[in-house]
Design an enzyme around this catalytic site. Structure first.
Site: not given
Ligand SMILES: [Zn+2]
Length: 761
Positions: A146, A301, A317, A385
């Protein structure tokens, strides 16, 4: 230091003019005076923000920068994208500073920024994981790692901090890093894209504050290079301009398309606009929960197939909902169409703020629409996050309320607030007074500095079928246009008052019949707020409740409940106490008539734990039949696994639901089973869970069966051996008793926990 909005630093260079229909009125020009959002913004400042910084400290997220700079000895600690969390909290802090001066916080940020500066490499590179763990592997694994994502969050924090304080310390770090990235990536340099998008939208923000066109071009480059050799997981399966379906990881998708909207804003790229139209239709017509949550699957996800919207296993999420708000807000400005504000509003009042507790100190990562009472908010997550997204999202919300053009004011959301909007003809002070979302009545006071002709555009929400408008008490015939905004053009004088009265009935919402999980079910909505039933308001159980079509519901505002909410009361049905044990057929019996109370979905799990449901069956045949109620001293996993008749393959069967007491170790614990009516019991069989080799659960040290005799628990007599063997049902027989409830009292082995895969009574 003074932080008045007037002193916000001007941008460093000029940028291309926006090709949007509407211009945002920035959150710094909007003051919330309402009872719904203003307290949330305040608790974000006083509770959530300090808590997030504290967690970044104790989890070594901040220390990683000190280790990377050599200031302290040590190793990188945590997940490889943990830098991003620190940047996101700083971004939230900056928004807070902008409207709420705080020299102590300002100094704290400066100290953090000094750590970043020290950790930044000579060439401008900044990522503590790569610097400390794989210094020679930069940019070597873009799809998985990332680096560009972390850089993006640094840029967003830097822009927010510069705008808030006028100080360049963080902005200069961002510029050095962006220039370095620009020297690495490009047509004649390295070709690559972000595995987790974020840098695209962040580079546009950096462009907006610096006027440096290279940043806009680099954002466009990262979008243009999608689809060369990637996968659906990060929207890399096709070039963006050829994409038609929303796929893969939901947060990544939202960040990408938000960046696409930002690039389209300055380039006017019609192919990008067309892509977003197609993607928006796909997600809002086939792949979005009624709460605005997106991404049903925990596996990726993200997205699966159209109409796959399971309720209990919904991933949805918190970050993905926030991403949906960021994207739809940009589409609203690009197109000036209320349908985008409808989605923004749906997310704001449901799927995003469900992610934070009413006290501001606990978070949901996933947001299911059904719960068996085992899903709870946590103060923090290893992958953090969501908490760090909430803390930077809440203070931005005032910026979504108003927009403007040269000769018109646009009211996108109804929130008690004050703002000042500069039009070509005059400057206008504009205020709303309303109890929205609990009331559809909104009073708007218009105060131009001089009498002038301009438009006021008021959004007609998608949920509202009918509204009345009056000006200075005189009803007017107001119809909304194709964009679902009611436009009033007139000569405005200071103090003119508009009253908008939107009917806000309680609505039953049905899902498209292709959504299997919702067949025969309805959700309840009033205004923009989606409701749920929670166990503690409904006699401790809601999954066995049905809401027949003719049930009357009534709305009542409760100022002292859950921070002040409108609840809904009404009649419903519950499956009668029918005993189906040892019976295959029997005559139909009448349902039990009950009263129910529904609360806003976002407010669930702020009181005692218990079941929760958004989608209610209209007949009890679709509700859950419960032969018994299972409770436990402590739950990790699923309580229902205990009595679900699913036969395990072995004691380490990971394919079926399980109940455990983990992480309690060495303690004495219990589970109890309460029957619909007293029952004769003489035998109990228990299948223990044991994950030796990869977990901390073992068969227990010992156990015994007790039964409820009146108010007292007694041990059964004449019991055979209490077995603790693996991979089988351990049967114990005892002298027959007639009881409403039995329980297993279990002593766990020293230093380990235990669990149950199945129980037969
Ligand atoms: Zn998240």
């Amino acid at each position: 230091m003074i932080y008045l909005p007037d002193l916000i630093p001007t941008i460093l260079g000029s940028v291309e003019s926006e090709r949007t229909v509407l211009k945002a009125v920035p959150f710094t020009d909007v003051k919330f005076t309402d009872k719904f959002w203003a307290p949330r913004i305040e608790s974000n400042r006083t509770v959530t923000l300090p808590q997030c910084f504290h967690q970044c400290e104790i989890t070594n997220r901040i220390r990683n920068f000190d280790v990377a700079s050599g200031a302290v000895e040590g190793k990188f600690d945590g997940i490889y994208f943990n830098d991003s969390d620190v940047y996101k909290v700083i971004e939230g802090a900056a928004y807070t500073l902008l409207v709420h001066p705080d020299p102590e916080l300002d100094k704290y940020l400066d100290d953090l920024i000094a750590k970043f500066a020290a950790a930044q490499q000579d060439d401008g590179y900044l990522n503590t994981y790569y610097t400390l763990v794989e210094p020679d592997k930069r940019w070597s694994n873009l799809p998985v790692m990332h680096e560009l994502y972390c850089a993006g969050h640094l840029f967003e924090a830097a822009v927010a901090h510069y705008r808030a304080t006028g100080k360049r310390n963080l902005l200069d770090i961002a510029i050095r890093f962006a220039d370095y990235i620009d020297s690495v990536f490009g047509e004649d340099r390295m070709i690559g894209v972000a595995g987790h998008e974020e840098i695209e939208l962040a580079l546009v923000k950096l462009y907006e504050v610096t006027g440096e066109i290279r940043y806009l071009n680099l954002a466009k480059f990262f979008i243009d290079k999608k689809g060369l050799k990637g996968t659906e997981y990060n929207q890399d399966q096709l070039p963006v301009r050829e994409q038609s379906e929303i796929v893969g990881h939901a947060v990544r998708a939202m960040y990408l398309y938000t960046g696409v909207a930002d690039v389209a804003k300055y380039t006017g790229d019609q192919a990008l606009m067309a892509t977003m139209d197609r993607i928006w239709q796909d997600v809002t017509q086939k792949k979005m929960y009624v709460t605005g949550g997106i991404g049903p699957s925990g596996h990726n996800e993200g997205f699966t197939v159209p109409y796959d919207l399971p309720n209990e296993s919904a991933y949805a999420e918190t970050c993905a909902a926030i991403g949906m708000a960021l994207w739809n807000y940009r589409l609203l400005l690009l197109h000036g169409q209320s349908k985008y504000a409808d989605i923004l509003e749906k997310v704001l009042y449901n799927g995003s703020i469900s992610g934070i507790s009413l006290d501001g100190d606990k978070f949901f990562y996933v947001n299911p629409l059904t719960s068996r009472g085992n899903h709870h908010r946590q103060p923090w997550y290893g992958c953090a996050c969501c908490p760090t997204n909430v803390v930077r999202f809440i203070p931005q919300i005032p910026g979504y309320v108003y927009a403007a053009t040269s000769d018109s004011i646009w009211v996108n959301l109804y929130v008690g607030s004050q703002t000042k909007v500069k039009l070509d003809s005059t400057e206008v002070e504009f205020a709303q007074e309303t109890d929205y979302p609990w009331s559809g009545n909104v009073k708007m006071i218009v105060k131009p500095s001089k009498t002038a002709v301009f438009d006021v555009n008021m959004r007609m929400p998608g949920w509202c079928a009918s509204a009345k408008v009056s000006i200075n008490g005189q009803p007017i015939d107001a119809k909304h246009g194709d964009n679902s905004y009611i436009k009033i053009n007139r000569e405005w004088r200071s103090g003119d008052t508009i009253t908008l009265d939107m009917q806000m009935p309680i609505q039953r919402i049905a899902a498209n019949p292709r959504v299997k999980s919702d067949i025969g079910r309805v959700a309840i909505q009033r205004g923009p707020v989606v409701y749920c039933l929670e166990a503690m308001d409904n006699n401790d159980s809601v999954l066995d409740v049905a809401l027949p079509r003719d049930a009357q519901l009534e709305a009542t505002f409760k100022p002292d409940l859950l921070g002040g909410v409108t609840i809904l009361n009404g009649n419903a049905l519950r499956c009668k106490d029918v005993d189906w044990e040892d019976t295959l057929y029997q005559p139909v019996s009448d349902d039990e008539k009950i009263s129910i109370t529904a609360i806003p979905y976002y407010a669930w799990d702020n009181r005692d734990a218990g079941e929760m449901a958004v989608w209610l069956p209209e007949i009890t045949a679709l509700a859950e039949y419960k032969s018994a109620k299972v409770s436990a001293s402590y739950v990790y996993g699923s309580l229902d696994a205990i009595y679900d008749s699913v036969i395990p393959k072995n004691s380490d069967d990971q394919s079926i639901p399980k109940f455990t007491w983990w992480s309690h170790k060495g303690t004495t614990e219990w589970i109890s089973v309460t029957f619909k009516k007293p029952k004769r019991v003489s035998r109990v069989e228990v299948y223990w869970f044991d994950d030796t080799g990869h977990g901390e659960c073992r068969v227990p040290e010992s156990w015994e069966v007790q039964y409820l005799d009146g108010e007292e628990w007694r041990i059964v007599t004449g019991a055979s051996k209490y077995g603790v063997e693996k991979d089988k049902f351990n049967q114990v027989t005892f002298d027959p008793i007639v009881t409403k409830s039995i329980r297993l009292v279990t002593k766990l082995q020293e230093n380990v926990s235990s669990g149950i895969l199945n129980l037969r009574v």
